[in-house]
Scaffold this motif. Structure first.
Motif, PDB file in Angstrom:
ATOM      1  N   ASP A  76       0.837  -1.220   0.000  1.00 14.93           N
ATOM      2  CA  ASP A  76       0.000   0.000   0.000  1.00 14.93           C
ATOM      3  C   ASP A  76       0.864   1.258   0.000  1.00 14.93           C
ATOM      4  OD1 ASP A  76      -1.700  -2.157   0.885  1.00 14.93           O
ATOM      5  OD2 ASP A  76      -3.144  -0.662   1.569  1.00 14.93           O
ATOM      6  N   ASP A  77       0.586   2.136  -0.896  1.00 20.09           N
ATOM      7  CA  ASP A  77       1.270   3.431  -1.021  1.00 20.09           C
ATOM      8  C   ASP A  77       2.721   3.306  -1.473  1.00 20.09           C
ATOM      9  OD1 ASP A  77      -0.504   5.500  -0.847  1.00 20.09           O
ATOM     10  OD2 ASP A  77      -0.448   5.619   1.332  1.00 20.09           O
ATOM     11  N   THR A  78       3.129   2.085  -1.804  1.00 19.43           N
ATOM     12  CA  THR A  78       4.454   1.894  -2.411  1.00 19.43           C
ATOM     13  C   THR A  78       4.268   1.463  -3.858  1.00 19.43           C
ATOM     14  OG1 THR A  78       5.541   1.397  -0.316  1.00 19.43           O
ATOM     15  CG2 THR A  78       6.585   0.536  -2.314  1.00 19.43           C
ATOM     16  N   LEU A  79       3.427   0.447  -4.075  1.00 22.39           N
ATOM     17  CA  LEU A  79       3.214  -0.054  -5.436  1.00 22.39           C
ATOM     18  C   LEU A  79       1.882   0.415  -6.031  1.00 22.39           C
ATOM     19  CD1 LEU A  79       4.725  -3.633  -5.018  1.00 22.39           C
ATOM     20  CD2 LEU A  79       5.749  -1.647  -6.145  1.00 22.39           C
TER      21      LEU A  79
ATOM     22  N   TRP B 243      13.145   4.756   0.225  1.00 18.98           N
ATOM     23  CA  TRP B 243      11.916   5.356   0.752  1.00 18.98           C
ATOM     24  C   TRP B 243      11.186   6.095  -0.366  1.00 18.98           C
ATOM     25  CZ3 TRP B 243      11.423  10.818   2.780  1.00 18.98           C
ATOM     26  CH2 TRP B 243      10.179  11.033   3.388  1.00 18.98           C
ATOM     27  N   LEU B 244       9.900   5.772  -0.509  1.00 17.17           N
ATOM     28  CA  LEU B 244       9.041   6.466  -1.474  1.00 17.17           C
ATOM     29  C   LEU B 244       8.104   7.374  -0.667  1.00 17.17           C
ATOM     30  CD1 LEU B 244       8.044   6.568  -4.505  1.00 17.17           C
ATOM     31  CD2 LEU B 244       6.355   4.894  -3.834  1.00 17.17           C
ATOM     32  N   PRO B 245       8.387   8.661  -0.576  1.00 21.96           N
ATOM     33  CA  PRO B 245       7.614   9.526   0.330  1.00 21.96           C
ATOM     34  C   PRO B 245       6.157   9.689  -0.108  1.00 21.96           C
ATOM     35  CG  PRO B 245       9.597  10.640  -0.471  1.00 21.96           C
ATOM     36  CD  PRO B 245       9.419   9.416  -1.300  1.00 21.96           C
ATOM     37  N   ARG B 246       5.238   9.460   0.846  1.00 22.97           N
ATOM     38  CA  ARG B 246       3.829   9.823   0.643  1.00 22.97           C
ATOM     39  C   ARG B 246       3.450  10.804   1.750  1.00 22.97           C
ATOM     40  NH1 ARG B 246       1.612   7.539  -4.308  1.00 22.97           N
ATOM     41  NH2 ARG B 246       2.340   5.408  -4.435  1.00 22.97           N
ATOM     42  N   GLY B 247       4.411  11.170   2.556  1.00 25.83           N
ATOM     43  CA  GLY B 247       4.215  12.098   3.664  1.00 25.83           C
ATOM     44  C   GLY B 247       5.589  12.496   4.154  1.00 25.83           C
TER      45      GLY B 247
ATOM     46  N   THR C  98      16.137   7.924  -1.418  1.00 24.71           N
ATOM     47  CA  THR C  98      14.776   8.460  -1.498  1.00 24.71           C
ATOM     48  C   THR C  98      14.408   8.467  -2.981  1.00 24.71           C
ATOM     49  OG1 THR C  98      15.075   9.835   0.459  1.00 24.71           O
ATOM     50  CG2 THR C  98      13.279  10.427  -1.023  1.00 24.71           C
ATOM     51  N   ILE C  99      13.291   7.855  -3.299  1.00 26.07           N
ATOM     52  CA  ILE C  99      12.848   7.805  -4.697  1.00 26.07           C
ATOM     53  C   ILE C  99      11.471   8.458  -4.791  1.00 26.07           C
ATOM     54  CG2 ILE C  99      14.185   5.761  -5.314  1.00 26.07           C
ATOM     55  CD1 ILE C  99      11.598   4.117  -4.948  1.00 26.07           C
ATOM     56  N   HIS C 100      11.153   8.975  -5.934  1.00 27.11           N
ATOM     57  CA  HIS C 100       9.843   9.623  -6.071  1.00 27.11           C
ATOM     58  C   HIS C 100       8.914   8.843  -6.979  1.00 27.11           C
ATOM     59  CE1 HIS C 100      12.367  12.693  -4.252  1.00 27.11           C
ATOM     60  NE2 HIS C 100      11.259  12.960  -3.599  1.00 27.11           N
ATOM     61  N   SER C 101       9.428   7.754  -7.492  1.00 32.49           N
ATOM     62  CA  SER C 101       8.597   6.863  -8.299  1.00 32.49           C
ATOM     63  C   SER C 101       9.310   5.505  -8.352  1.00 32.49           C
ATOM     64  CB  SER C 101       8.451   7.476  -9.691  1.00 32.49           C
ATOM     65  OG  SER C 101       8.501   6.484 -10.681  1.00 32.49           O
ATOM     66  N   ILE C 102       8.513   4.442  -8.431  1.00 33.83           N
ATOM     67  CA  ILE C 102       9.085   3.100  -8.502  1.00 33.83           C
ATOM     68  C   ILE C 102       9.972   2.955  -9.736  1.00 33.83           C
ATOM     69  CG2 ILE C 102       8.436   0.673  -8.910  1.00 33.83           C
ATOM     70  CD1 ILE C 102       8.195   1.566  -5.970  1.00 33.83           C
ATOM     71  N   THR C 103       9.628   3.676 -10.786  1.00 34.96           N
ATOM     72  CA  THR C 103      10.402   3.555 -12.040  1.00 34.96           C
ATOM     73  C   THR C 103      11.863   3.982 -11.842  1.00 34.96           C
ATOM     74  OG1 THR C 103       9.641   5.738 -12.729  1.00 34.96           O
ATOM     75  CG2 THR C 103       8.382   3.869 -13.519  1.00 34.96           C
ATOM     76  N   GLU C 104      12.120   4.828 -10.821  1.00 36.34           N
ATOM     77  CA  GLU C 104      13.511   5.242 -10.549  1.00 36.34           C
ATOM     78  C   GLU C 104      14.382   4.074 -10.126  1.00 36.34           C
ATOM     79  OE1 GLU C 104      14.155   8.581  -7.873  1.00 36.34           O
ATOM     80  OE2 GLU C 104      12.243   9.429  -8.507  1.00 36.34           O
TER      81      GLU C 104
END
Ligand SMILES: [Mg+2]
Length: 206
Positions: free
Chosen positions: A10-13, A180-184, A195-201
């Motif tokens: 949840d909130d990662t993929l 870490w994929l920030p959602r907050g 720190t990544i801003h999208s899984i594609t990174e």
């Protein structure tokens, strides 16, 4: 290159808030922005105990359901509103070609529905669900189960998640690399490895 990549779900993929918006519309109709924000806050990205969430929703909107009915139905209803995020399946599929890829997620049977809806059920090798194992993140046991399955050393594994407390801190404590994929906001004591801003990174880092 990491031999193993573990993902939170949840909130990662997928975008849980988007799924929640879909659920709200299906159950409560179209709400004004402030009321929708109130529901999203109540859910607290899935961290609110399900009974508390259900009680809050019923108290405010008076749905024709009991708190217990809503609390037990909500996860699978939410799963119906999960949508694939652009590029996620392609990236995970690519990563899985030459390394092991698994999910480590808190929740129950609905987590497998979410994975299916996110278009990922057939591209990950293994799924560790807290409700099936009887142990939830951030407890180390669920991470240790995943590590034992992987047959890799912690330093050969990358853990990818959105939650500083439930994902990043416990994975780092066991010696895994973290993304870490920030959602907050970041609330952990030690910064994440990446720190990544999208899984594609991840295609770049892995
Ligand atoms: Mg998460």
């Amino acid at each position: 290159m990491y031999r193993v990549i573990f993902f939170d779900l949840d909130d990662t993929l997928f975008d849980r808030t988007a799924a929640l918006r879909g659920w709200v519309t299906s159950q409560l109709g179209s709400l004004d922005a402030a009321t929708l924000a109130w529901v999203i806050e109540l859910d607290d990205r899935g961290r609110r105990p399900r009974l508390h969430f259900a009680a809050g929703v019923i108290e405010r909107f008076g749905m024709h359901r009991t708190v217990c009915e809503l609390a037990s139905a909500f996860p699978s209803e939410l799963a119906h509103h999960v949508e694939p995020e652009a590029g996620v399946r392609e990236t995970v599929e690519r990563l899985a070609r030459d390394r092991r890829v698994a999910i480590v997620t808190n929740g129950g049977a609905a987590q497998r529905d979410k994975l299916q809806r996110a278009g990922l059920a057939d591209v990950v090798e293994q799924v560790f669900v807290s409700g099936e194992l009887g142990i939830a993140k951030p407890e180390s046991g669920i991470f240790e189960c995943a590590l034992a399955w992987s047959e890799a050393a912690p330093g050969e594994c990358l853990f990818v998640g959105d939650d500083p407390i439930n994902d990043i801190a416990p994975a780092a404590a066991l010696g895994m690399a973290t993304a870490w994929l920030p959602r907050g906001p970041w609330v952990g004591s030690q910064p994440p490895g990446l720190t990544i801003h999208s899984i594609t990174e991840l295609a770049r880092y892995a």
